[in-house]
Design an enzyme around this catalytic site. Structure first.
Site, PDB file in Angstrom:
ATOM      1  N   VAL A   5      -5.548  15.709  20.744  1.00  0.00           N
ATOM      2  CA  VAL A   5      -5.321  14.395  21.354  1.00  0.00           C
ATOM      3  C   VAL A   5      -3.977  14.473  22.071  1.00  0.00           C
ATOM      4  O   VAL A   5      -3.139  15.311  21.752  1.00  0.00           O
ATOM      5  CB  VAL A   5      -5.276  13.233  20.330  1.00  0.00           C
ATOM      6  CG1 VAL A   5      -6.608  13.038  19.654  1.00  0.00           C
ATOM      7  CG2 VAL A   5      -4.174  13.446  19.311  1.00  0.00           C
ATOM      8  N   SER A   6      -3.777  13.601  23.037  1.00  0.00           N
ATOM      9  CA  SER A   6      -2.453  13.472  23.641  1.00  0.00           C
ATOM     10  C   SER A   6      -1.772  12.271  23.004  1.00  0.00           C
ATOM     11  O   SER A   6      -2.422  11.429  22.377  1.00  0.00           O
ATOM     12  CB  SER A   6      -2.560  13.275  25.154  1.00  0.00           C
ATOM     13  OG  SER A   6      -3.133  12.010  25.453  1.00  0.00           O
ATOM     14  N   THR A   7      -0.471  12.182  23.166  1.00  0.00           N
ATOM     15  CA  THR A   7       0.280  11.054  22.617  1.00  0.00           C
ATOM     16  C   THR A   7      -0.245   9.739  23.173  1.00  0.00           C
ATOM     17  O   THR A   7      -0.405   8.753  22.455  1.00  0.00           O
ATOM     18  CB  THR A   7       1.780  11.207  22.949  1.00  0.00           C
ATOM     19  OG1 THR A   7       2.228  12.480  22.493  1.00  0.00           O
ATOM     20  CG2 THR A   7       2.596  10.118  22.280  1.00  0.00           C
ATOM     21  N   GLU A   9      -3.281   9.086  24.369  1.00  0.00           N
ATOM     22  CA  GLU A   9      -4.622   8.784  23.856  1.00  0.00           C
ATOM     23  C   GLU A   9      -4.551   8.203  22.450  1.00  0.00           C
ATOM     24  O   GLU A   9      -5.309   7.300  22.103  1.00  0.00           O
ATOM     25  CB  GLU A   9      -5.466  10.066  23.853  1.00  0.00           C
ATOM     26  CG  GLU A   9      -5.896  10.498  25.239  1.00  0.00           C
ATOM     27  CD  GLU A   9      -6.476  11.905  25.257  1.00  0.00           C
ATOM     28  OE1 GLU A   9      -7.204  12.212  26.200  1.00  0.00           O
ATOM     29  OE2 GLU A   9      -6.191  12.687  24.335  1.00  0.00           O
ATOM     30  N   GLN A  10      -3.640   8.723  21.641  1.00  0.00           N
ATOM     31  CA  GLN A  10      -3.471   8.173  20.296  1.00  0.00           C
ATOM     32  C   GLN A  10      -3.023   6.726  20.359  1.00  0.00           C
ATOM     33  O   GLN A  10      -3.542   5.872  19.642  1.00  0.00           O
ATOM     34  CB  GLN A  10      -2.435   8.993  19.521  1.00  0.00           C
ATOM     35  CG  GLN A  10      -2.963  10.271  18.914  1.00  0.00           C
ATOM     36  CD  GLN A  10      -1.918  10.916  18.035  1.00  0.00           C
ATOM     37  OE1 GLN A  10      -0.772  11.099  18.415  1.00  0.00           O
ATOM     38  NE2 GLN A  10      -2.305  11.275  16.834  1.00  0.00           N
TER      39      GLN A  10
END
Length: 275
Positions: A5-7, A9-10
């Site tokens: 995940v990317s920051t 997206e989280q």
């Protein structure tokens, strides 16, 4: 198995590494896996130099891996060429590739559909990215700040997208200008005076020369600050590369900068003396 995940997206979509790990592990067990090695990244999928993915590739290169499971092709990579490179690398080692959310078939038709799906997804992401960038630029030109610039002496109000002055910090800014322009103190002497008076630094535990230098040059203190000044495309995503290969931010032409008014703190004449 690999999860990513990317920051953003989280924070924005609630994507979960744990959910990906659970689903991929279940698929691996379903396919007969006895030993499952988990690799994870909280990184953008637009670059290959990710710690977790690099470790997984190193393990596959050593041999003894039968199966590679990922939740979805865009968790493997957000760039079509990277997806195809990784897929070829995995398949060429005799490793079975499986996705939880996509049926991968190593056939001409399967590869074509895989490529088309990746190309369409990449196109959609680029369009969203372009619209977002245009929206932020329009907001800067029409309504002011698009995000918190984190300038000492100010706080950002997210409800009004404006900066307001913090009186105690503003007083420190004026002291720094006076000490430098009128008393002739250098950076080291200013640092010593700030610390001897117990003045809290902007961040961290101590004041730094770079902080003082930035304060003495920032135009926000005379009423305006610039946005859209630097092109930072790829900077964050290259931080895991060797120093010589990292992307550096580039200054845009001055006519592309956007000046946004903010409350002044320092008298313009004092500012000019400091320069």
């Amino acid at each position: 198995m690999y999860a990513r995940v990317s920051t953003e997206e989280q924070a924005e979509r609630g994507y979960s590494l744990e959910d990906q790990v659970e689903r991929c592990t279940a698929r691996a067990r379903q396919l007969g896996a006895v030993e499952v090695e988990v690799f994870k990244d909280v990184e953008s999928g637009s670059v290959l130099a990710r710690p977790g993915l690099s470790a997984a590739r190193e393990l596959m290169a050593k041999g003894g891996v039968d199966l590679f499971v990922c939740y979805d092709p865009d968790r493997l990579a957000r760039n079509l060429s990277h997806q195809l490179l990784l897929t070829e690398e995995i398949e060429s080692r005799g490793i079975r590739l499986e996705f939880v959310n996509f049926e991968w078939r190593n056939t001409p038709e399967g590869k074509l559909f895989y490529s088309l799906r990746g190309a369409i997804a990449e196109y959609e992401r680029e369009k969203i990215k372009e619209r977002s960038a245009r929206g932020k630029l329009r907001k800067l030109r029409e309504a002011g700040l698009a995000h918190d610039p984190r300038i000492y002496g100010y706080r950002f109000d997210p409800e009004t997208d404006t900066l307001f002055v913090v009186p105690q910090e503003a007083e420190v800014v004026r002291w720094i200008y006076t000490w430098y322009a009128d008393e002739g103190l250098g950076y080291s002497a200013i640092l010593a005076r700030l610390m001897s008076q117990g003045i809290p630094p902007p961040r961290g535990k101590t004041w730094h020369r770079s902080t003082v230098s930035r304060i003495l040059r920032h135009t926000a203190y005379i009423g305006y600050t610039y946005f859209h000044r630097y092109d930072c495309e790829g900077v964050r995503n290259s931080r895991h590369l060797p120093p010589a290969m990292r992307v550096k931010r580039k200054e845009r032409p001055r006519e592309e900068w956007v000046a946004v008014p903010v409350p002044p703190i320092v008298d313009p004449e004092l500012f000019q003396r400091a320069q």
